[in-house]
Design an enzyme around this catalytic site. Structure first.
Site, PDB file in Angstrom:
ATOM      1  N   ARG A   1       0.852  -1.188   0.000  1.00 41.21           N
ATOM      2  CA  ARG A   1       0.000   0.000   0.000  1.00 41.21           C
ATOM      3  C   ARG A   1       0.893   1.245   0.000  1.00 41.21           C
ATOM      4  O   ARG A   1       1.723   1.418   0.892  1.00 41.21           O
ATOM      5  CB  ARG A   1      -0.925  -0.003   1.222  1.00 41.21           C
ATOM      6  CG  ARG A   1      -1.761   1.245   1.326  1.00 41.21           C
ATOM      7  CD  ARG A   1      -2.861   1.158   2.385  1.00 41.21           C
ATOM      8  NE  ARG A   1      -3.475   2.451   2.563  1.00 41.21           N
ATOM      9  CZ  ARG A   1      -3.272   3.249   3.608  1.00 41.21           C
ATOM     10  NH1 ARG A   1      -2.511   2.862   4.618  1.00 41.21           N
ATOM     11  NH2 ARG A   1      -3.842   4.429   3.662  1.00 41.21           N
TER      12      ARG A   1
ATOM     13  N   HIS B   1      -2.918  11.111   1.000  1.00 40.62           N
ATOM     14  CA  HIS B   1      -2.507  10.747   2.374  1.00 40.62           C
ATOM     15  C   HIS B   1      -1.833  11.975   3.003  1.00 40.62           C
ATOM     16  O   HIS B   1      -0.609  12.096   3.015  1.00 40.62           O
ATOM     17  CB  HIS B   1      -1.547   9.552   2.306  1.00 40.62           C
ATOM     18  CG  HIS B   1      -1.270   8.886   3.626  1.00 40.62           C
ATOM     19  ND1 HIS B   1      -1.404   7.527   3.836  1.00 40.62           N
ATOM     20  CD2 HIS B   1      -0.845   9.375   4.804  1.00 40.62           C
ATOM     21  CE1 HIS B   1      -1.075   7.214   5.070  1.00 40.62           C
ATOM     22  NE2 HIS B   1      -0.724   8.321   5.688  1.00 40.62           N
TER      23      HIS B   1
ATOM     24  N   GLU C   1      -7.527   8.161   6.271  1.00 37.82           N
ATOM     25  CA  GLU C   1      -7.882   8.624   7.619  1.00 37.82           C
ATOM     26  C   GLU C   1      -8.383  10.071   7.656  1.00 37.82           C
ATOM     27  O   GLU C   1      -7.891  10.883   8.448  1.00 37.82           O
ATOM     28  CB  GLU C   1      -6.678   8.515   8.542  1.00 37.82           C
ATOM     29  CG  GLU C   1      -6.231   7.108   8.808  1.00 37.82           C
ATOM     30  CD  GLU C   1      -5.204   7.014   9.934  1.00 37.82           C
ATOM     31  OE1 GLU C   1      -4.731   8.058  10.401  1.00 37.82           O
ATOM     32  OE2 GLU C   1      -4.909   5.896  10.355  1.00 37.82           O
TER      33      GLU C   1
ATOM     34  N   ASN D   1      -7.543   1.424   9.446  1.00 36.57           N
ATOM     35  CA  ASN D   1      -6.251   1.665  10.098  1.00 36.57           C
ATOM     36  C   ASN D   1      -6.502   1.568  11.583  1.00 36.57           C
ATOM     37  O   ASN D   1      -7.298   2.332  12.137  1.00 36.57           O
ATOM     38  CB  ASN D   1      -5.725   3.074   9.780  1.00 36.57           C
ATOM     39  CG  ASN D   1      -5.153   3.178   8.384  1.00 36.57           C
ATOM     40  OD1 ASN D   1      -5.231   2.232   7.597  1.00 36.57           O
ATOM     41  ND2 ASN D   1      -4.582   4.326   8.072  1.00 36.57           N
TER      42      ASN D   1
ATOM     43  N   TYR E   1      -4.842   1.393  15.459  1.00 39.05           N
ATOM     44  CA  TYR E   1      -3.706   1.509  16.365  1.00 39.05           C
ATOM     45  C   TYR E   1      -4.117   1.600  17.826  1.00 39.05           C
ATOM     46  O   TYR E   1      -3.290   1.458  18.695  1.00 39.05           O
ATOM     47  CB  TYR E   1      -2.889   2.775  16.060  1.00 39.05           C
ATOM     48  CG  TYR E   1      -2.175   2.756  14.747  1.00 39.05           C
ATOM     49  CD1 TYR E   1      -0.898   2.209  14.640  1.00 39.05           C
ATOM     50  CD2 TYR E   1      -2.767   3.280  13.599  1.00 39.05           C
ATOM     51  CE1 TYR E   1      -0.224   2.200  13.428  1.00 39.05           C
ATOM     52  CE2 TYR E   1      -2.098   3.267  12.385  1.00 39.05           C
ATOM     53  CZ  TYR E   1      -0.834   2.728  12.301  1.00 39.05           C
ATOM     54  OH  TYR E   1      -0.170   2.719  11.097  1.00 39.05           O
TER      55      TYR E   1
ATOM     56  N   GLU F   1      -3.694  -0.505   7.822  1.00 41.75           N
ATOM     57  CA  GLU F   1      -2.527  -0.155   8.646  1.00 41.75           C
ATOM     58  C   GLU F   1      -2.693  -0.749  10.026  1.00 41.75           C
ATOM     59  O   GLU F   1      -3.788  -0.682  10.609  1.00 41.75           O
ATOM     60  CB  GLU F   1      -2.386   1.372   8.835  1.00 41.75           C
ATOM     61  CG  GLU F   1      -1.778   2.106   7.690  1.00 41.75           C
ATOM     62  CD  GLU F   1      -1.629   3.602   7.981  1.00 41.75           C
ATOM     63  OE1 GLU F   1      -1.400   3.981   9.144  1.00 41.75           O
ATOM     64  OE2 GLU F   1      -1.772   4.382   7.023  1.00 41.75           O
TER      65      GLU F   1
HETATM   66  C1  FCB Z   1      -1.474   6.639  10.850  1.00 43.00           C
HETATM   67  C2  FCB Z   1      -1.056   7.311   9.553  1.00 43.00           C
HETATM   68  C3  FCB Z   1       0.294   6.857   9.054  1.00 43.00           C
HETATM   69  C4  FCB Z   1       1.293   6.684  10.175  1.00 43.00           C
HETATM   70  C5  FCB Z   1       0.703   5.849  11.286  1.00 43.00           C
HETATM   71  C6  FCB Z   1       1.665   5.570  12.420  1.00 43.00           C
HETATM   72  O1  FCB Z   1      -2.435   7.401  11.489  1.00 43.00           O
HETATM   73  O2  FCB Z   1      -1.994   7.029   8.549  1.00 43.00           O
HETATM   74  O3  FCB Z   1       0.726   7.762   8.082  1.00 43.00           O
HETATM   75  O4  FCB Z   1       1.726   7.904  10.622  1.00 43.00           O
HETATM   76  O5  FCB Z   1      -0.441   6.486  11.782  1.00 43.00           O
END
Ligand code: FCB
Length: 542
Positions: free
Chosen positions: A116, A161, A207, A348, A350, A423
């Site tokens: 990607r 992005h 995002e 994405n 995290y 992600e």
């Molecule tokens: C996400 C972003 C990516 C990177 C990761 C750690 O929010 O899309 O570009 O910075 O975090």
């Protein structure tokens, strides 16, 4: 309830899974057997599941003025001292612009089936729609795409992005203006026309929901707009502007998809979606009904804000109720083309945080008591105990069950539309990576990917239509306002020589993809290989 990171299960029995919506989509999966240690391996994913790595243009390309590229908002923002940690910038980044062949070789050696990437807007259109297309930019991405295809790696391309032409920021303040919609459509059309015969997976915008938070609520990303109590900026209105900016981004997405479907999709045969910043919440006060409602609101204000219009044609009712007329409205015509404007959802993921109600309960001032936050207070700890292991971002914790929960939530809310984890990745907390050896022997990153992959496998067994997983990131890179101080890569990048050195996690991913050792990680074996790599790279003394 929070899912625990390790279920005590293993996979033995075979299970036949079919998605009813598409009768051809049946596959065999191993089914877990209770009472044994979980092992995640490639065989737990359906054939054709995309395993990839991911990056974005500004974070890796460098060459910020080469071959006719124009200035982006990030080029300009990073050149203002104090905006980025240690005054880092993307001028050189990982020099991927000149080293892309080597980087594709790294991916090929890992055995990934997809990559990607994103396209730098100003490499293609140095001045947005106020100037010509830059043929060198078109050539650069065509060379990348050709090489990927030659190596059997499926390109998964994000059009936008974070980086926009500075010209558009100067002319009309970027995404605050509806004029940006036409700029995006212009850019997207050029991308479809120039690259579409090579790209089977498009994502319009990365995002958008996080971007407007960072740029227009907190003011951390350009154009640095915010207002108290969210932050102190020279201009902005944190209660209103993010809603306008996201509205424009949603409409830009819808218009670009309309064009893709009318003019390109038929002959090019690709799919198009969007990438969501998808966080999960747990109630701060366990078994508390108000905090449970805060979780529901938080999800509507996070996931629903971006995706409801693209699936159902309008914003979630929870948002309308609390924001009233501050939340922009779509016309009937807009609703019409927005509805059903994604073929898949890019997730994405995290973070998982605790959520506390601020509608009926008292919360400290700071923004959670504002409608834009849905009257939800979020925190990473409960009574001083973090929700998961800390990472390099103070708001990100290791909670693999959060990915399982968010996938299941999206599956239910959007009728099990195809999903890709676009992600997911880990950066160690500050102070844990002082010496090169510590950076390279990244056992925690391996544990992270294993546990999150196991979460995805478990969602698939439960019927979720997840079709890919992309590790953020292929290599250490420019981490926005954190500069180069935070590292997510499977490969370490020496900041002086820009040499790429595999971390233990790269070797693990390679083995995982080869389906050889699966979970049975023999670190001593990796040590030997790493030391050899360091010798070859002339870095053994570090
Ligand atoms: C996400 C972003 C990516 C990177 C990761 C750690 O929010 O899309 O570009 O910075 O975090």
């Amino acid at each position: 309830m929070l899912e625990t990171s390790r279920a005590t299960t293993t996979y033995r029995r075979l299970l036949l899974l079919c998605f009813l919506s598409s009768s051809a989509l049946c596959f065999l999966l191993s089914e877990p057997v209770e009472g044994e240690e979980e092992i995640v391996s490639r065989s737990h994913f359906p054939d054709g599941f995309l395993f990839g790595t991911t990056t974005s243009a500004y974070q890796i390309e460098g060459a910020y003025l080469d071959d006719g590229k124009g200035l982006s908002n990030w080029d300009v923002f990073c050149h203002v001292p104090g905006n980025i940690k240690e005054n880092g910038n993307g001028d050189t980044a990982d020099n991927h612009y000149h080293l892309f062949l080597e980087d594709i070789e790294l991916m090929h050696s890992l055995g990934v089936t997809a990559y990607r990437l994103s396209i730098s807007w100003t490499r293609i259109l140095p001045r947005g729609r106020y100037g010509e297309v830059n043929p060198m930019g078109i050539m650069f991405y065509n060379r990348i795409l050709d090489r990927l295809l030659l190596k059997g790696i499926e390109p998964f391309v994000t059009i936008h992005h974070h980086d926009i032409p500075q010209e558009l920021a100067d002319r009309y303040g970027g995404w605050l203006s509806p004029l940006m919609q036409e700029d995006f459509v212009h850019f997207a059309r050029i991308c479809f026309g120039s690259f579409g015969h090579k790209v089977k997976h498009w994502a319009t915008i990365n995002e958008a929901n996080l971007f407007v938070d960072m740029a227009y609520i907190r003011g951390w990303y350009p154009p640095s707009h915010c207002s108290p109590p969210f932050g102190i900026c020279s201009t902005g209105n944190s209660d209103v502007e993010p809603l306008i900016a996201l509205h424009n981004m949603i409409l830009a997405h819808g218009k670009a998809v309309k064009i893709y479907r009318q003019e390109f999709q038929g002959k090019q045969g690709g799919s198009i979606g969007i990438v969501l910043h998808a966080m999960w919440y747990e109630p701060l006060r366990a078994n508390n009904e108000l905090d449970q409602q805060a979780v529901t609101r938080g999800l509507a204000f996070g996931v629903g804000w971006l995706l409801d219009p693209l699936v159902y044609g309008d914003y979630p009712s929870e948002m309308r109720l609390l924001l009233g007329d501050t939340l922009p409205r779509f016309t009937v015509d807009e609703m019409d083309y927005l509805k059903g404007s994604i073929d898949y959802i890019g997730i994405n993921h995290y973070l998982t945080l605790y959520a506390k109600d601020c509608l009926h309960s008292s919360c400290a001032p700071g923004g959670s008591d504002h409608a834009i936050r849905g009257y939800v207070y979020t925190t990473g700890d409960r009574d001083g105990v973090p929700i998961g292991q800390p990472t390099g971002n103070p708001r990100f914790f290791v909670v693999p069950g959060g990915l399982k929960n968010i996938v299941n939530y999206i599956k239910q809310r959007y009728n099990n539309m195809p999903m890709y984890v676009t992600e997911n990745g880990y950066a160690p907390p500050p102070g844990e990576e002082v010496q090169l050896n510590q950076i390279l022997h990244d056992v925690k990153r391996i544990d992270y990917h294993k546990s999150y992959l196991a979460a995805v496998a478990s969602c698939i067994r439960d019927g979720a239509d997840v079709r890919g997983y992309f590790a953020w990131s292929l290599m250490d890179n420019f981490e926005w306002i954190d500069g180069y101080t935070v590292r997510y890569g499977l490969y370490y990048v020496d900041r002086t020589t820009l040499k790429r050195i595999p971390k233990t996690s790269a070797l693990w991913y390679k083995d995982f993809l080869a389906n050889s050792s699966g979970n049975a990680l023999d670190l001593t074996q990796y040590h030997g290989r790493l030391e050899q790599d360091l010798r070859v790279a002339g870095l053994e003394d570090l």
